[in-house]
Design a protein around this motif. Structure first.
Motif, PDB file in Angstrom:
ATOM      1  N   ASP A  80       0.838  -1.217   0.000  1.00  0.00           N
ATOM      2  CA  ASP A  80       0.000   0.000   0.000  1.00  0.00           C
ATOM      3  C   ASP A  80       0.863   1.253   0.000  1.00  0.00           C
ATOM      4  O   ASP A  80       0.526   2.270   0.595  1.00  0.00           O
ATOM      5  CB  ASP A  80      -0.932   0.011   1.205  1.00  0.00           C
ATOM      6  N   ALA A  81       2.034   1.183  -0.640  1.00  0.00           N
ATOM      7  CA  ALA A  81       2.936   2.325  -0.718  1.00  0.00           C
ATOM      8  C   ALA A  81       3.484   2.395  -2.137  1.00  0.00           C
ATOM      9  O   ALA A  81       3.581   1.390  -2.849  1.00  0.00           O
ATOM     10  CB  ALA A  81       4.094   2.169   0.266  1.00  0.00           C
ATOM     11  N   ARG A  82       3.813   3.559  -2.560  1.00  0.00           N
ATOM     12  CA  ARG A  82       4.409   3.751  -3.882  1.00  0.00           C
ATOM     13  C   ARG A  82       5.831   3.203  -3.859  1.00  0.00           C
ATOM     14  O   ARG A  82       6.602   3.474  -2.953  1.00  0.00           O
ATOM     15  CB  ARG A  82       4.403   5.229  -4.219  1.00  0.00           C
ATOM     16  N   VAL A  83       6.180   2.454  -4.897  1.00  0.00           N
ATOM     17  CA  VAL A  83       7.498   1.811  -4.968  1.00  0.00           C
ATOM     18  C   VAL A  83       8.221   2.362  -6.189  1.00  0.00           C
ATOM     19  O   VAL A  83       7.659   2.429  -7.291  1.00  0.00           O
ATOM     20  CB  VAL A  83       7.381   0.280  -5.066  1.00  0.00           C
ATOM     21  N   THR A  84       9.480   2.728  -5.950  1.00  0.00           N
ATOM     22  CA  THR A  84      10.287   3.288  -7.038  1.00  0.00           C
ATOM     23  C   THR A  84      11.669   2.642  -6.982  1.00  0.00           C
ATOM     24  O   THR A  84      12.285   2.561  -5.910  1.00  0.00           O
ATOM     25  CB  THR A  84      10.426   4.808  -6.888  1.00  0.00           C
ATOM     26  N   PHE A  85      12.142   2.191  -8.191  1.00  0.00           N
ATOM     27  CA  PHE A  85      13.489   1.617  -8.319  1.00  0.00           C
ATOM     28  C   PHE A  85      14.344   2.635  -9.047  1.00  0.00           C
ATOM     29  O   PHE A  85      13.983   3.105 -10.148  1.00  0.00           O
ATOM     30  CB  PHE A  85      13.455   0.285  -9.087  1.00  0.00           C
ATOM     31  N   ILE A  86      15.477   2.980  -8.475  1.00  0.00           N
ATOM     32  CA  ILE A  86      16.334   4.042  -8.992  1.00  0.00           C
ATOM     33  C   ILE A  86      17.751   3.480  -9.104  1.00  0.00           C
ATOM     34  O   ILE A  86      18.263   2.876  -8.157  1.00  0.00           O
ATOM     35  CB  ILE A  86      16.324   5.271  -8.079  1.00  0.00           C
ATOM     36  N   THR A  87      18.375   3.727 -10.270  1.00  0.00           N
ATOM     37  CA  THR A  87      19.752   3.271 -10.443  1.00  0.00           C
ATOM     38  C   THR A  87      20.682   4.206  -9.712  1.00  0.00           C
ATOM     39  O   THR A  87      20.275   5.285  -9.228  1.00  0.00           O
ATOM     40  CB  THR A  87      20.124   3.227 -11.928  1.00  0.00           C
ATOM     41  N   LYS A  88      21.922   3.827  -9.647  1.00  0.00           N
ATOM     42  CA  LYS A  88      22.891   4.600  -8.893  1.00  0.00           C
ATOM     43  C   LYS A  88      23.096   5.992  -9.482  1.00  0.00           C
ATOM     44  O   LYS A  88      23.385   6.945  -8.767  1.00  0.00           O
ATOM     45  CB  LYS A  88      24.218   3.837  -8.847  1.00  0.00           C
ATOM     46  N   ASP A  89      22.930   6.072 -10.780  1.00  0.00           N
ATOM     47  CA  ASP A  89      23.107   7.369 -11.416  1.00  0.00           C
ATOM     48  C   ASP A  89      21.839   8.198 -11.386  1.00  0.00           C
ATOM     49  O   ASP A  89      21.754   9.255 -12.002  1.00  0.00           O
ATOM     50  CB  ASP A  89      23.589   7.213 -12.859  1.00  0.00           C
ATOM     51  N   GLY A  90      20.757   7.733 -10.713  1.00  0.00           N
ATOM     52  CA  GLY A  90      19.544   8.495 -10.530  1.00  0.00           C
ATOM     53  C   GLY A  90      18.461   8.236 -11.541  1.00  0.00           C
ATOM     54  O   GLY A  90      17.399   8.868 -11.501  1.00  0.00           O
ATOM     55  N   ARG A  91      18.654   7.281 -12.455  1.00  0.00           N
ATOM     56  CA  ARG A  91      17.644   6.993 -13.463  1.00  0.00           C
ATOM     57  C   ARG A  91      16.596   6.088 -12.864  1.00  0.00           C
ATOM     58  O   ARG A  91      16.890   5.120 -12.198  1.00  0.00           O
ATOM     59  CB  ARG A  91      18.328   6.298 -14.638  1.00  0.00           C
ATOM     60  N   VAL A  92      15.316   6.452 -13.089  1.00  0.00           N
ATOM     61  CA  VAL A  92      14.190   5.673 -12.579  1.00  0.00           C
ATOM     62  C   VAL A  92      13.919   4.557 -13.577  1.00  0.00           C
ATOM     63  O   VAL A  92      13.678   4.815 -14.772  1.00  0.00           O
ATOM     64  CB  VAL A  92      12.938   6.542 -12.398  1.00  0.00           C
ATOM     65  N   ILE A  93      13.934   3.320 -13.080  1.00  0.00           N
ATOM     66  CA  ILE A  93      13.706   2.178 -13.969  1.00  0.00           C
ATOM     67  C   ILE A  93      12.420   1.454 -13.622  1.00  0.00           C
ATOM     68  O   ILE A  93      12.045   0.498 -14.281  1.00  0.00           O
ATOM     69  CB  ILE A  93      14.881   1.191 -13.911  1.00  0.00           C
ATOM     70  N   GLY A  94      11.739   1.975 -12.567  1.00  0.00           N
ATOM     71  CA  GLY A  94      10.469   1.345 -12.227  1.00  0.00           C
ATOM     72  C   GLY A  94       9.730   2.190 -11.178  1.00  0.00           C
ATOM     73  O   GLY A  94      10.339   2.630 -10.208  1.00  0.00           O
ATOM     74  N   ASP A  95       8.425   2.418 -11.410  1.00  0.00           N
ATOM     75  CA  ASP A  95       7.638   3.207 -10.458  1.00  0.00           C
ATOM     76  C   ASP A  95       6.199   2.759 -10.537  1.00  0.00           C
ATOM     77  O   ASP A  95       5.681   2.516 -11.651  1.00  0.00           O
ATOM     78  CB  ASP A  95       7.742   4.698 -10.778  1.00  0.00           C
ATOM     79  N   SER A  96       5.572   2.668  -9.363  1.00  0.00           N
ATOM     80  CA  SER A  96       4.214   2.135  -9.325  1.00  0.00           C
ATOM     81  C   SER A  96       3.165   3.204  -9.621  1.00  0.00           C
ATOM     82  O   SER A  96       1.981   2.877  -9.755  1.00  0.00           O
ATOM     83  CB  SER A  96       3.934   1.517  -7.955  1.00  0.00           C
TER      84      SER A  96
END
Length: 602
Positions: A80-96
């Motif tokens: 029940d929370a927004r999930v975000t995957f971020i690479t080391k260089d700050g690029r978002v590769i996944g967001d709910s």
């Protein structure tokens, strides 16, 4: 005091309200922070749990974005929370919530920077994507060579805000109840504080209104009780001091009012500060009117004000006598005394007034008495000496003439004897050496005796001597002294009544409205030559003669009426004269029926 109580209650309620509001705000803040901290800890645990249970494929693979996006959607449903995957260089590769491709680089997001530095990052900010406050928690995650970046969970704080609002509601109700209870307690406390203060204030006001018997009835051991005891102690001290002052003032006022001498106190500026009753009487003034005014207001006493001015100007003592003519003619001795305090300060002058009119009159009478006695003695002595020298010188050979000379010498000797006897009698009476021997007297029998003694003298001048004395009339008195009184009066009446005249003695019990006054009134009335009106006030003085030649020719000494006046006074009576020139005189005597017996001193 009611306003003070209201202010005190308002202050107490304000302080309580502010304290409770402050406490509420602090509690809400602590509640919110603790709730956020709890969410943050849960989100950290969830990220760590993901790290151990989730597969992390290579982020550079073509389907990495799709994979991580799908996984974020799945995880959002579970947490029940927004999930975000971020690479080391700050690029978002996944967001709910959003398309990763369109999202900005997150390398400089606060939570990402903090996580990179400390291993954990969190922040609260408003999401531009969702348009609401969000809690962001990020942890660095590295799984082999396939994933090296950050996993971030974000949670809307709307739930936290709802919890806070609910907490506010519950706490507000509780605070309101608490505030109401505190208000009632404050009012009771304020009343408990102000009620005794009101009593103390009322007593203090009564004391200020000179009601020194007022006391505070408060039995407490706190500061208010101590204040009440202090007020009562002050009232006791004031009451004692005021009573002492009043007693001293009453004593001083009594002394001033009962002094025979007058006192006038004038301050340095010339204003009259004190006048006693004797001074009022002597100067014919009213103390209430003259006090506080200038001494110059005594305009009718010019000589007096002149002396006062000299005393105030010179500041020295003086002793002077002046004649005053208002309200009555009198001789006043004025003593001026400067009033100087111990520190040398000048307060004004104290003027002492003594009426010496009687003293000067007595001195004058004494002088006149000596002159009169000398003259009265000198006249018969000169006659005796002259006739005796003539007889001794042999200048008279005629026996008849010699015998007439001897008769003159005898008569003058008798006159000298009477004069000396009257002088001694008057001196004895005036010196209070005469003892009174009171006894009951039947007045009719008493006057019959006197009438017999005087009738021979009256018959020689063909004068009718009448008595009008009721038989039942009695009184108490000194019989010898009464006989002397009426013998003198009847003798004078006969001597100063022409031949063929009439002398009458009347005795009556004096009545007032038909009731007896226990006073016997005697009237000795003659049809003689009368007394001029100007001489009436002085006929009881020693040696005073209306007609000196006629008096001396009648053989009188000039002391008879003075002796009568003193003897009447010794009987506690009164005597006065009514006379009309050429018609006659009436001597009226009033004596009490019973004499008060004077107790001998022990």
């Amino acid at each position: 005091m009611k306003q003070f109580r209201n202010r005190l209650t308002l202050i107490m309620l304000t302080l309580i309200g502010l304290s409770m509001l402050g406490a509420g705000l602090a509690m809400v803040k602590v509640f919110k922070q603790s709730h956020i901290q709890l969410l943050e800890d849960n989100m950290i645990r969830e990220i760590r749990l993901l790290q151990t249970m989730m597969d992390f494929p290579d982020t550079d693979s073509p389907d990495a974005v799709e994979y991580y996006t799908n996984r974020s959607l799945q995880l959002e449903e579970l947490s029940d929370a927004r999930v975000t995957f971020i690479t080391k260089d700050g690029r978002v590769i996944g967001d709910s919530e959003s398309n990763p491709v369109t999202m900005d680089n997150h390398a400089y997001r606060e939570e990402v920077l903090e996580a990179g530095k400390t291993g954990k990052g969190s922040t609260i900010r408003r999401s531009s994507t969702l348009g609401q406050d969000m809690l962001y928690v990020a942890l660095p995650v590295k799984v082999g060579d396939s994933f090296d970046g950050f996993v971030r969970l974000s949670l809307s704080l709307s739930q936290v805000d709802n919890g806070v609002r609910q907490g506010w509601t519950v706490m507000g109700i509780g605070l309101a109840i608490l505030f109401l209870a505190a208000s009632l307690l404050s009012i009771r406390v304020a009343k408990g504080l102000t009620s005794p203060l009101e009593k103390i204030t009322r007593v203090a006001r009564r004391i200020a209104r000179l009601e020194y018997d007022a006391r505070v009835n408060i039995n407490r051991k706190d500061e208010i009780g101590q204040l009440a005891k202090a007020i009562n102690g002050m009232a006791d001290s004031l009451q004692t001091q005021v009573r002492t002052i009043r007693d001293n003032e009453d004593l001083l006022q009594s002394v001033l009012n009962n002094m025979t001498g007058g006192i006038v106190m004038v301050n340095g500026s010339g204003r009259i500060m004190l006048v006693n009753r004797a001074a009022e009487r002597m100067l014919g003034i009213d103390a209430e009117v003259i006090t506080g005014k200038s001494y110059r207001e005594l305009k009718q006493h010019y000589e007096l004000t002149k002396l006062m001015k000299e005393g105030l100007d010179n500041r020295i003592s003086f002793h002077e006598e002046r004649n005053l003519y208002y309200p009555v003619e009198s001789i006043i001795r004025l003593d001026g005394v400067p009033m100087v305090q111990e520190d040398g300060a000048y307060r004004g002058m104290l003027f002492l007034l003594q009426d010496v009119s009687d003293i000067r009159r007595l001195e004058r009478m004494r002088s006149e008495f000596v002159a009169n006695v000398s003259h009265e003695l000198k006249t018969p002595l000169a006659a005796v000496k002259g006739f005796a020298e003539t007889l001794l010188g042999g200048g008279v050979s005629d026996e008849k003439t010699a015998r007439s000379f001897l008769q003159i010498i005898y008569d003058e000797s008798e006159r000298l004897n009477r004069l000396i006897g009257d002088i001694l009698e008057l001196s004895s009476i005036e010196s209070k050496r005469v003892q009174m021997d009171y006894s009951p007297i039947h007045l009719q029998a008493f006057f019959e005796t006197i009438s017999e003694m005087m009738r021979t003298v009256a018959e020689k001048k063909r004068i009718s001597l009448e008595l009008d004395v009721p038989e039942e009339l009695f009184m108490e008195g000194d019989e010898d002294k009464l006989r002397q009184i009426f013998m003198n009066l009847l003798s004078n009446a006969i001597n100063y009544t022409q031949e063929g005249g009439r002398v009458k003695l009347t005795a009556r019990e004096k009545l007032h409205n038909g009731q007896s006054e226990d006073i016997v009134q005697f009237i000795v009335k003659d049809s003689g030559i009368g007394i001029p009106k100007k001489d009436l006030p002085r006929i009881f003085e020693r040696f005073y003669r209306v007609d000196k030649a006629r008096s001396r020719g009648s053989g009188g000494t000039g002391l008879g009426l003075s002796i009568v006046k003193h003897l009447v006074d010794m009987h506690h009576g009164r005597i006065h004269v009514e006379s009309e020139l050429g018609v006659g005189s009436s001597f009226i005597i009033e004596l009490p029926v019973l004499q008060e017996q004077e107790e001998a001193g022990i």
